[in-house]
Each structure stands twice: as C-alpha cells, then as structure tokens.
Design a protein around this motif. Structure first.
Motif, short mmCIF file in Angstrom:
data_model
loop_
_atom_site.label_atom_id
_atom_site.label_comp_id
_atom_site.label_asym_id
_atom_site.label_seq_id
_atom_site.Cartn_x
_atom_site.Cartn_y
_atom_site.Cartn_z
N CYS A 33 0.74 -1.28 0.03
CA CYS A 33 0.13 0.14 -0.04
C CYS A 33 0.93 1.07 0.01
O CYS A 33 2.22 1.31 0.39
CB CYS A 33 -0.90 0.01 1.19
SG CYS A 33 -1.81 -1.60 1.52
N ASP A 34 0.20 2.45 -0.26
CA ASP A 34 0.81 3.48 -0.14
C ASP A 34 0.82 3.86 1.35
O ASP A 34 -0.47 3.67 1.85
CB ASP A 34 0.08 4.64 -0.66
CG ASP A 34 0.29 4.40 -2.32
OD1 ASP A 34 1.20 4.04 -2.75
OD2 ASP A 34 -0.75 5.09 -3.17
N LEU A 35 1.60 4.50 1.96
CA LEU A 35 1.59 4.97 3.21
C LEU A 35 1.22 6.35 3.42
O LEU A 35 1.62 7.45 2.83
CB LEU A 35 3.03 4.70 3.83
CG LEU A 35 3.43 5.23 5.35
CD1 LEU A 35 2.65 4.40 6.43
CD2 LEU A 35 5.03 5.43 5.77
N MET A 36 0.29 6.61 4.53
CA MET A 36 -0.14 7.96 4.83
C MET A 36 -0.01 8.16 6.37
O MET A 36 -0.48 7.23 7.09
CB MET A 36 -1.64 8.22 4.42
CG MET A 36 -2.05 9.34 4.69
SD MET A 36 -3.88 9.58 4.21
CE MET A 36 -3.96 9.63 2.39
N THR A 37 0.84 9.19 6.86
CA THR A 37 0.83 9.31 8.14
C THR A 37 -0.20 10.67 8.57
O THR A 37 -0.38 11.55 7.63
CB THR A 37 2.09 9.68 8.56
OG1 THR A 37 2.59 10.87 7.75
CG2 THR A 37 2.79 8.62 8.41
N ILE A 38 -0.58 10.76 9.47
CA ILE A 38 -1.46 11.73 10.18
C ILE A 38 -0.92 12.52 11.31
O ILE A 38 -0.29 12.00 12.17
CB ILE A 38 -2.89 11.29 10.63
CG1 ILE A 38 -3.56 10.61 9.47
CG2 ILE A 38 -3.75 12.33 11.10
CD1 ILE A 38 -5.10 10.00 10.34
N ASP A 39 -0.57 13.66 10.90
CA ASP A 39 -0.10 14.55 12.10
C ASP A 39 -1.08 15.42 12.81
O ASP A 39 -2.21 15.47 12.35
CB ASP A 39 0.98 15.43 11.39
CG ASP A 39 2.14 15.99 12.28
OD1 ASP A 39 1.95 15.81 13.63
OD2 ASP A 39 3.15 16.38 11.85
N ARG A 40 -0.78 16.31 13.66
CA ARG A 40 -1.66 17.22 14.43
C ARG A 40 -2.05 18.11 13.60
O ARG A 40 -1.18 18.72 12.81
CB ARG A 40 -1.12 17.64 15.70
CG ARG A 40 -0.59 16.56 16.61
CD ARG A 40 -0.10 16.86 17.84
NE ARG A 40 0.27 15.98 18.63
CZ ARG A 40 0.84 15.74 19.91
NH1 ARG A 40 0.66 16.88 20.83
NH2 ARG A 40 1.14 14.66 20.53
N ILE A 41 -3.19 18.79 13.66
CA ILE A 41 -3.84 20.09 12.95
C ILE A 41 -3.36 21.25 13.38
O ILE A 41 -3.22 21.52 14.58
CB ILE A 41 -5.37 20.00 12.93
CG1 ILE A 41 -6.15 18.59 12.67
CG2 ILE A 41 -6.07 20.99 12.38
CD1 ILE A 41 -7.40 18.59 12.85
N ASP A 42 -2.80 22.00 12.57
CA ASP A 42 -2.16 23.35 13.03
C ASP A 42 -3.07 24.36 13.53
O ASP A 42 -4.28 24.26 12.99
CB ASP A 42 -1.57 23.89 11.33
CG ASP A 42 -0.12 23.23 11.16
OD1 ASP A 42 0.43 22.71 11.74
OD2 ASP A 42 0.12 23.34 9.73
N THR A 43 -2.53 25.04 14.29
CA THR A 43 -3.47 26.13 15.09
C THR A 43 -4.15 27.10 14.10
O THR A 43 -5.63 27.08 14.28
CB THR A 43 -2.52 26.86 15.95
OG1 THR A 43 -1.96 26.22 16.83
CG2 THR A 43 -3.49 27.65 16.75
N ILE A 44 -3.48 27.32 13.07
CA ILE A 44 -4.56 28.19 12.07
C ILE A 44 -5.76 27.80 11.66
O ILE A 44 -6.81 28.26 11.26
CB ILE A 44 -3.46 28.57 10.78
CG1 ILE A 44 -3.96 29.79 10.07
CG2 ILE A 44 -3.25 27.36 10.19
CD1 ILE A 44 -3.13 30.11 8.92
#
Length: 372
Positions: free
Chosen positions: A210-221
C-alpha cells in the motif's frame, strides 16, 4: 453545542480540516489504490476515514480485528464483512439480484428476506487461508459484475501481525488485495510500530502493498475558524486569538485533547478567558491522574527519567552531553529508552525533529509534579 467536540468519532459539522488527507484518500479510492493509515492513538484516524466514506458515498464496510485471537476468527470476521457489503451491492430487482448471486455460487450464497430488506449469507468449506483470499476475491468479482466500486476498511489491523499464523493470513490478504480492480482497501490500527513492520519489512507478505499515509496534528491556524464558528453558535461572539492560542498550547494541538478541553469550556454560559482555559485544563488533567500514574508506574526507572526530562524540556539532541547529564543515563541507554518509548507510543519526534512526550496531559501532569 457539545456535539461540536465529541468524545468519539467526529464527522460533518464536528470534523475539523484534514483537507489534504481527505484529498489524498479520495484520490486513492478513485484510482483503486490501497492505503495504510498510520498515526498515534486518538489522532482522529477513524474520524478521517468515516468522513471520507461519507463524502464518497460508495458502499463500504469497516472490518475490525480488535477482538480476533485466531486465524479462524479472522476468516469469520472477513466473511461477515464481505457478506454485509455484498448485501449493500445487491440490486432491488429480483432477476438482476439472482443473476449477480449466481456469479459467486462457490460461496454458497443464501438470500434472506426480512423486515429490514434483503441480506446475503455466504460461506465456504475451504482452508482458513483460502477462505480469506476467496472471500476478498469474490467481493471484487461481485462489485465488478454490479458495475460498482466499494471500500473495505481493515481496522486494528496490527492484531493480524500478533497471531501465531500471521504470515499465512497476511499472504492470503495480499493475494486478494493486489488483484483487486473494484475494491479499495484502507488498513489502519492503533499500534504504529506493528503496522510499520507489517508493511515495511521485506520478509513480510504485505511489504509495500500500500501507499503509506501518516496523520499529524492539525495546525492552530485551521482551528481558528473551526473554534470561532462553534463560539459564534454558542455565545454569539468569537474567541480572542489569545484564548485560541492558549487552548492549542495546552493541548499541543492533540485532536483528542483539543475536543476534551473545548467540551468543558463550551459548557459555560460565558465566553472563556485565558484564565478559564488554564483552570479547565488543570482540572481536567487532575481527573486523569489515576490513569496517568498507572501508565507511568509501568515504566522502568530509566524510561521514567527520560519521559520526565522530555516533559520538562524537549530536545533534538537526546544523546548529547547536556541531556545525558540531565537524566543521568549514558547515550546508548538513552537511545534504548527512546526506542522503547516510541514503540509504546509515549514519545514521538515532531516536525522539527524534537523528541516530545506524545500525550499532552501526561506531559502537563509530569511538569506539575516534577518531583514524580
């Protein structure tokens, strides 16, 4: 307005941003490509997937492996999931329905009618590995015959990797997934290091499937508009930028804790001040003290020292002299602690390569009780 900040899955009006990730997932689905979604627990993986599935509107099924303990249970869980989504794909017209069912005669299809509509039961007498691949291949064939595409979400997929027969199960899944033309697969789970091993280890059957997708935290903006919309609905006024920045600072933009803190603030009839935000967060973390101390008490002394030091001050040179002297551990010992803590999802590296305590409530608790 409590629904703006749910404890569980957030979709539609309670879903914040993730436009980039949603676009990528939609593109993968449209191209019939498969994705492994990797992120720490409580970062919003399930919310993201559910939101994308709602937007896509194609038939889908979530197959959760959290409770599977054996190869046979994996086969049954997949069979139940395939049966459910095939039932959704069935046309209403009886003639067309029976014609499609004939295409999967090898699965012993049995059409059942009840008050809720029609349901298809399927089964096979093949070996467990064969059952897994046959079920998934049959789903793809059935979707093709129905001239539709669909999606399968394999949740808590790391449980497969912990089975005694994990290689055989993984090989059976790969056999079907890499031949899929009408079904898109999303693999996700709550233990990142196990998922990474399953898809990045050359000796494993699922290597680079599969393609790898990582999730980070959402920016404050991106939280500014979202929080102000909720504030306008609740108090008919916007929050000050300082208040939003304080919410983001205390929760470190962790999606779960952002919702937890805002849920408490939105219970008040008054627009919150910075002092209100700090007080609400302090009370919330105090209520988590039992869970936090339980987690920390399970750590070895050296791991606890590293956690405490990172909670008080982050670093991008954990094996440097300054940090080593601060924790009283040699560089090789620090490296081992960091590796172990990352596997436990207690420490992570941020975008700037600084090591941090992953859970902001834990970090705050440690700072507040620094003699811990």
């Amino acid at each position: 307005m409590r629904r703006s900040f749910p404890q569980g899955v957030a979709t539609e009006g309670s879903f914040c941003d993730r436009e980039k990730e949603r676009t990528l997932l939609h593109g993968s689905i449209e191209s019939n490509e498969h994705v492994v979604l990797v992120a720490p627990r409580r970062y919003g993986k399930t919310s993201l997937i559910m939101q994308v599935l709602k937007e896509n509107a194609s038939p889908s099924v979530n197959i959760d492996f959290f409770f599977v303990l054996t190869q046979a249970e994996v086969a049954k869980t997949i069979t139940d999931g395939v049966s459910k989504i095939i039932s959704e794909l069935l046309p209403k017209a009886k003639a067309a329905c029976m014609k499609l069912i004939d295409s999967i005669v090898a699965l012993n299809p049995k059409l059942i009618f009840n008050l809720f509509g029609q349901k298809l039961e399927i089964s096979t007498k093949q070996t467990t590995e064969k059952t897994i691949s046959e079920m998934l291949l049959a789903l793809d064939q059935f979707a093709g015959q129905a001239k539709k595409t669909c999606m399968v979400v394999f949740d808590e997929f790391q449980q497969i990797g912990e089975l005694k027969e994990n290689h055989a199960v993984e090989a059976a899944i790969r056999h079907a997934v890499e031949r899929s033309k009408n079904v898109s697969y999303i693999f996700c789970g709550s233990k990142r290091h196990l998922l990474n091993e399953m898809f990045s280890d050359k000796s494993r059957p699922l290597y680079q499937l599969c393609d790898l997708m990582t999730i980070d935290r959402i920016d404050t903006i991106f939280y500014h508009d979202f929080l102000n919309k909720a504030a306008k609905n609740k108090w008919k006024m916007h929050l000050s930028d300082d208040v939003i920045n304080e919410i983001a600072h205390l929760t470190e933009n962790h999606p779960y804790y952002m919702n937890a803190l805002c849920r408490r603030l939105w219970r008040s009839d008054n627009l919150p001040s910075i002092a209100d935000v700090r007080n609400a967060w302090d009370i919330y973390v105090d209520k988590q003290a039992l869970w936090v101390t339980n987690d920390l008490s399970r750590l070895t002394l050296n791991r606890k020292k590293v956690m405490t030091a990172l909670a008080i001050q982050t670093t991008n040179e954990p094996q440097g002299q300054e940090f080593s002297e601060r924790v009283g551990i040699n560089p090789s010992g620090i490296k081992k602690c960091l590796d172990d803590l990352q596997k436990l999802d207690m420490v992570y590296q941020d975008k700037n390569k600084y090591y941090r305590v992953l859970d902001p409530a834990v970090a705050y608790f440690i700072r507040k009780n620094s003699n811990f």
